[in-house]
Design a protein around this motif. Structure first.
Motif, short mmCIF file in Angstrom:
data_model
loop_
_atom_site.label_atom_id
_atom_site.label_comp_id
_atom_site.label_asym_id
_atom_site.label_seq_id
_atom_site.Cartn_x
_atom_site.Cartn_y
_atom_site.Cartn_z
N THR A 119 38.46 -40.73 -6.01
CA THR A 119 38.90 -39.62 -6.86
C THR A 119 39.80 -38.68 -6.06
O THR A 119 40.85 -38.23 -6.53
CB THR A 119 37.68 -38.82 -7.38
N ARG A 120 39.38 -38.40 -4.83
CA ARG A 120 40.17 -37.53 -3.97
C ARG A 120 41.51 -38.18 -3.61
O ARG A 120 42.56 -37.53 -3.63
CB ARG A 120 39.39 -37.22 -2.68
N ARG A 121 41.46 -39.49 -3.26
CA ARG A 121 42.68 -40.19 -2.88
C ARG A 121 43.68 -40.20 -4.04
O ARG A 121 44.86 -39.91 -3.87
CB ARG A 121 42.37 -41.61 -2.42
N HIS A 122 43.21 -40.55 -5.22
CA HIS A 122 44.11 -40.60 -6.38
C HIS A 122 44.65 -39.20 -6.72
O HIS A 122 45.82 -39.06 -7.09
CB HIS A 122 43.38 -41.18 -7.58
N SER A 123 43.81 -38.18 -6.59
CA SER A 123 44.27 -36.82 -6.87
C SER A 123 45.34 -36.41 -5.87
O SER A 123 46.33 -35.74 -6.23
CB SER A 123 43.09 -35.84 -6.82
N PHE A 124 45.14 -36.78 -4.61
CA PHE A 124 46.14 -36.45 -3.59
C PHE A 124 47.45 -37.15 -3.89
O PHE A 124 48.53 -36.55 -3.79
CB PHE A 124 45.63 -36.86 -2.21
N ILE A 125 47.41 -38.42 -4.27
CA ILE A 125 48.63 -39.17 -4.59
C ILE A 125 49.31 -38.57 -5.81
O ILE A 125 50.54 -38.44 -5.86
CB ILE A 125 48.31 -40.66 -4.80
N VAL A 126 48.52 -38.18 -6.81
CA VAL A 126 49.07 -37.54 -8.01
C VAL A 126 49.84 -36.27 -7.63
O VAL A 126 50.96 -36.03 -8.08
CB VAL A 126 47.94 -37.23 -9.02
N SER A 127 49.21 -35.46 -6.79
CA SER A 127 49.87 -34.23 -6.33
C SER A 127 51.11 -34.55 -5.50
O SER A 127 52.16 -33.92 -5.66
CB SER A 127 48.88 -33.40 -5.50
N VAL A 161 38.34 -29.54 -4.88
CA VAL A 161 39.33 -30.53 -4.44
C VAL A 161 40.73 -30.08 -4.83
O VAL A 161 41.66 -30.08 -4.01
CB VAL A 161 39.02 -31.91 -5.06
N ALA A 162 40.91 -29.69 -6.09
CA ALA A 162 42.23 -29.32 -6.60
C ALA A 162 42.80 -28.08 -5.92
O ALA A 162 44.02 -27.92 -5.85
CB ALA A 162 42.15 -29.10 -8.10
N ALA A 163 41.91 -27.23 -5.42
CA ALA A 163 42.38 -26.00 -4.76
C ALA A 163 43.21 -26.31 -3.53
O ALA A 163 44.03 -25.48 -3.09
CB ALA A 163 41.19 -25.13 -4.39
N GLN A 164 43.02 -27.49 -2.96
CA GLN A 164 43.77 -27.87 -1.76
C GLN A 164 45.05 -28.65 -2.09
O GLN A 164 45.77 -29.06 -1.19
CB GLN A 164 42.88 -28.74 -0.85
N LEU A 165 45.31 -28.87 -3.38
CA LEU A 165 46.45 -29.67 -3.82
C LEU A 165 47.37 -28.84 -4.70
O LEU A 165 47.01 -27.75 -5.16
CB LEU A 165 45.95 -30.90 -4.58
N GLU A 166 48.55 -29.37 -4.96
CA GLU A 166 49.50 -28.71 -5.85
C GLU A 166 49.35 -29.29 -7.25
O GLU A 166 50.13 -30.13 -7.69
CB GLU A 166 50.93 -28.90 -5.34
N ILE A 167 48.32 -28.83 -7.95
CA ILE A 167 48.10 -29.24 -9.35
C ILE A 167 47.85 -27.96 -10.15
O ILE A 167 46.71 -27.51 -10.30
CB ILE A 167 46.90 -30.20 -9.49
N PRO A 168 48.89 -27.32 -10.66
CA PRO A 168 48.73 -26.01 -11.29
C PRO A 168 48.10 -26.05 -12.68
O PRO A 168 47.53 -25.05 -13.13
CB PRO A 168 50.18 -25.50 -11.38
N ASP A 169 48.18 -27.18 -13.39
CA ASP A 169 47.71 -27.23 -14.78
C ASP A 169 46.60 -28.27 -14.91
O ASP A 169 46.86 -29.48 -14.91
CB ASP A 169 48.89 -27.58 -15.70
N ILE A 170 45.33 -27.81 -14.99
CA ILE A 170 44.18 -28.72 -15.07
C ILE A 170 43.33 -28.37 -16.29
O ILE A 170 43.04 -27.19 -16.53
CB ILE A 170 43.30 -28.63 -13.80
N HIS A 171 42.96 -29.40 -17.04
CA HIS A 171 42.02 -29.24 -18.15
C HIS A 171 40.88 -30.23 -17.99
O HIS A 171 41.09 -31.35 -17.52
CB HIS A 171 42.72 -29.47 -19.49
N PHE A 172 39.68 -29.82 -18.41
CA PHE A 172 38.50 -30.67 -18.31
C PHE A 172 37.99 -31.03 -19.70
O PHE A 172 38.02 -30.19 -20.62
CB PHE A 172 37.39 -29.96 -17.53
N HIS A 343 50.69 -37.54 11.60
CA HIS A 343 49.26 -37.47 11.29
C HIS A 343 48.97 -38.31 10.06
O HIS A 343 49.87 -38.79 9.38
CB HIS A 343 48.81 -36.02 11.05
N ARG A 344 47.69 -38.51 9.81
CA ARG A 344 47.23 -39.09 8.55
C ARG A 344 46.32 -38.07 7.87
O ARG A 344 45.80 -37.15 8.52
CB ARG A 344 46.49 -40.40 8.80
N ILE A 345 46.07 -38.29 6.58
CA ILE A 345 45.25 -37.35 5.81
C ILE A 345 43.85 -37.91 5.65
O ILE A 345 43.67 -39.06 5.21
CB ILE A 345 45.87 -37.09 4.43
N ASP A 346 42.85 -37.12 6.01
CA ASP A 346 41.46 -37.47 5.74
C ASP A 346 41.21 -37.18 4.26
O ASP A 346 41.22 -36.03 3.83
CB ASP A 346 40.53 -36.62 6.61
#
Length: 622
Positions: A119-127, A161-172, A343-346
């Motif tokens: 979930t984190r990996r895909h969110s990072f790639i999305v961002s 998780v999203a707070a560390q990424l550039e995803i300004p528009d999130i809905h649940f 570097h690589r991303i954890d």
């Protein structure tokens, strides 16, 4: 049909961890939104909704998504193209492919497991790919009796998780893909949920599609010349728009011209815009080839032979600084090599970790060197001209996807190539008072470069050393250049990646040329695996002074000899890019001398070369 023609199109991706229910959710969405043909609908029920998108036999047998499945449907408000991508980590490359053209991402989270590494990996790639609209569907809540507390807990975890990424528009959205809760219709099982259904969010999502008319980018894919009176340049407009008469600049050459016509299969157009496939003709006869880019003169693209990029690594073989790749961006293809892996991303913490290589599915920041300038934009400015893929030159497999962050300072070598006239004006070699012919006469011999090429362990250095002794015994002036000796001195700053190996041969060629000018017979024993590099050395020398000796020894024989133990280390993976094992060897097609060491001794081989010199090179008698 008329109603659909006026609707806008939303491309979105469904992603998340394995078994989160992505294919089932898409199947339910298509089923409940009347997005299925009748023949498909009659074969589908609640237990096999995933089969709508999981079309491969292996996918149905294993119950997983392997390849990207694209499906089209339309509601009363919008048209959609769905990319259902795999959740397995080994298929991250397929996920990145589906996300690269998407406007929005639906990220599924299994309520049983919550936020996972994938979930984190895909969110990072999305961002990373610039997708700014995300819908988080928390699935399988029916297993928890649609418990609001479970939903809220997962929501808070994902927001961290999203707070560390550039995803300004999130809905649940709380959903049950299997039963259809909150997919198309509001569910009575979640009275506490005040938001919209998944389809409602998809229909209302605001996608910024403001056209970038300023930055016209046209990668040339093909030079169209059906007859002598027509020369057009075919391709798809990557961004911006163009009109007849507009001034353009050809990059990388920098030549300026203007548009004479915009031609399509249906005839000429007064103007064209991003996404259209057209053929452009110019008002001037200029040199334009595949891989060039036409841009407007008021907004130029970047151009450099060095760049910094975010890389998603897609190969089981790690990326490291000893490797060379083929970089493909738009219609451009050129050699590239990692200069520095920052570097690589954890994916668990998104922290940057120092490394000297990238493993499968890792994401890192890398500086690349290129063998010629690339024309590009920063990815954040232009997704089409700021992205590239890396291809393994041996297997032709795609091993990495890159997003360009910035150009780096152009290398001195490229700067000289870009301004050859200026460089020539600033260089004034001192003309020698003693000519090369005079030095050869002094030594009473004809200079030559005897270039021994072959695999490691083939016997190149041994034969060259024996020939050196033979020449000295006949009062000839010779000198032996050996690979290990050069690596310990002049070329000790070079690594063994392909680009540095080429530079190694280039420098040795320049040294051999100087020795030849001095009247010496130069013996050069180097693997020199690439024909192009050996030809470069040949072209440095006067006609007839370069003699290529192919020391032809089968790989298995070289491995049996393995005097230095290099093959054993290469087989264990301790030596990367080792010729014959993990890097190719291009045998000479027409060598001047062909020696098969299985059929003769070192001394006999040296005698063959010596006799060739006696017959081909006019040694002067003392």
């Amino acid at each position: 049909m008329a109603e659909h023609a006026t609707q806008d199109l939303l491309r979105f991706i469904t992603c998340g961890s394995v078994d989160d229910g992505k294919s089932t959710l898409i199947g339910r969405l298509l089923h409940d939104a009347d997005g299925l043909f009748d023949d498909v609908r009659k074969d589908i029920n609640a237990t096999n909704l995933a089969h709508i998108t999981d079309g491969l036999q292996a996918e149905r047998e294993q119950g997983i998504t392997i390849d990207v499945a694209y499906r089209y449907f339309a509601s009363s408000k919008r048209k959609f193209i769905i990319a259902d991508v795999p959740g397995h980590e080994q298929y991250t490359r397929n996920m990145a492919t589906g996300a690269s053209t998407s406007d929005l991402a639906v990220i599924l989270i299994d309520a049983q497991h919550g936020v996972q590494a994938q979930t984190r990996r895909h969110s990072f790639i999305v961002s990373l790919l610039g997708i700014r609209n995300v819908i988080v569907a928390i699935n399988k809540l029916d297993l928890f009796g649609f418990d609001q507390a479970r939903y809220k807990a997962i929501q808070q975890d994902y927001l961290q998780v999203a707070a560390q990424l550039e995803i300004p528009d999130i809905h649940f959205v709380p959903v049950s893909a299997l039963h259809g809760d909150n997919i198309v219709n509001k569910s009575p099982n979640t009275p506490w949920f005040r938001g919209r259904t998944l389809l409602d969010y998809l229909e209302r999502a605001h996608i910024d599609r403001s056209r970038n008319d300023k930055d016209f980018r046209f990668p040339v894919q093909w030079v169209n010349r059906p007859h002598a009176d027509f020369r057009g340049y075919a391709g798809t407009i990557a961004s911006g728009r163009i009109r007849k008469g507009d001034a353009i600049r050809v990059m990388p050459s920098g030549v300026i011209s203007s548009i004479d016509s915009i031609t399509t299969f249906d005839g000429e157009l007064p103007q064209a815009e991003a996404g259209q496939a057209v053929t452009l003709t110019l008002n001037d006869k200029v040199d334009v080839s595949r891989g060039d880019m036409l841009v407007n003169t008021s907004s130029l693209a970047q151009m450099s032979d060095r760049l910094r990029a975010r890389i998603v690594w897609l190969s089981p073989t790690p990326m490291n600084r000893d490797s060379d790749y083929l970089l493909k961006s738009t219609s451009q293809e050129l050699r590239a090599w990692p200069e520095k892996i920052h570097h690589r991303i954890d994916v668990h913490t998104f922290a940057e970790q120092a490394t000297d290589e990238l493993q499968l599915n890792e994401i890192g920041l890398v500086d690349f060197g290129l063998h010629q300038p690339l024309v590009f934009d920063r990815y954040k400015k232009n997704r089409r001209t700021g992205a590239f893929i890396l291809i393994d030159r041996m297997t032709n497999a795609t091993v990495g996807a890159g997003l360009i962050e910035q150009p780096l300072a152009t290398s001195p070598a490229l700067a000289q190539r870009q301004a050859p006239e200026q460089a020539a004006n600033n260089l004034h070699p001192q003309p020698p008072r003693i000519s090369a012919a005079k030095r050869a006469e002094q030594k009473q011999q004809q200079p030559a470069v005897i270039w021994f090429t072959g695999l490691s362990g083939s016997g190149k250095s041994s034969i060259a050393s024996a020939l050196d002794e033979l020449l000295t015994a006949h009062n000839k002036h010779s000198y032996l250049l050996d690979g290990d000796t050069m690596r310990q001195g002049l070329n000790r700053d070079l690594s063994f990646r392909e680009s540095d190996r080429r530079e190694n041969i280039r420098r040795i060629g320049e040294v051999a040329k100087l020795f030849s000018d001095a009247g010496l017979i130069t013996l050069a024993a180097f693997i020199s695996p690439f024909r192009e590099d050996r030809q470069l050395v040949r072209e440095l020398l006067p006609e007839g002074q370069f003699i290529e000796v192919f020391v032809d020894t089968p790989l298995e024989v070289c491995e049996q000899r393995d005097v230095k133990g290099l093959y054993a280390k290469a087989r264990k993976g301790e030596i990367r890019q080792f010729t014959g094992i993990s890097s190719p060897y291009e045998a000479p097609e027409k060598p001047d001398i062909h020696i098969r060491t299985e059929e003769m001794s070192v001394e006999d081989a040296a005698r063959v070369v010596f006799e060739y010199l006696l017959n081909q090179v006019p040694f002067k008698k003392q």
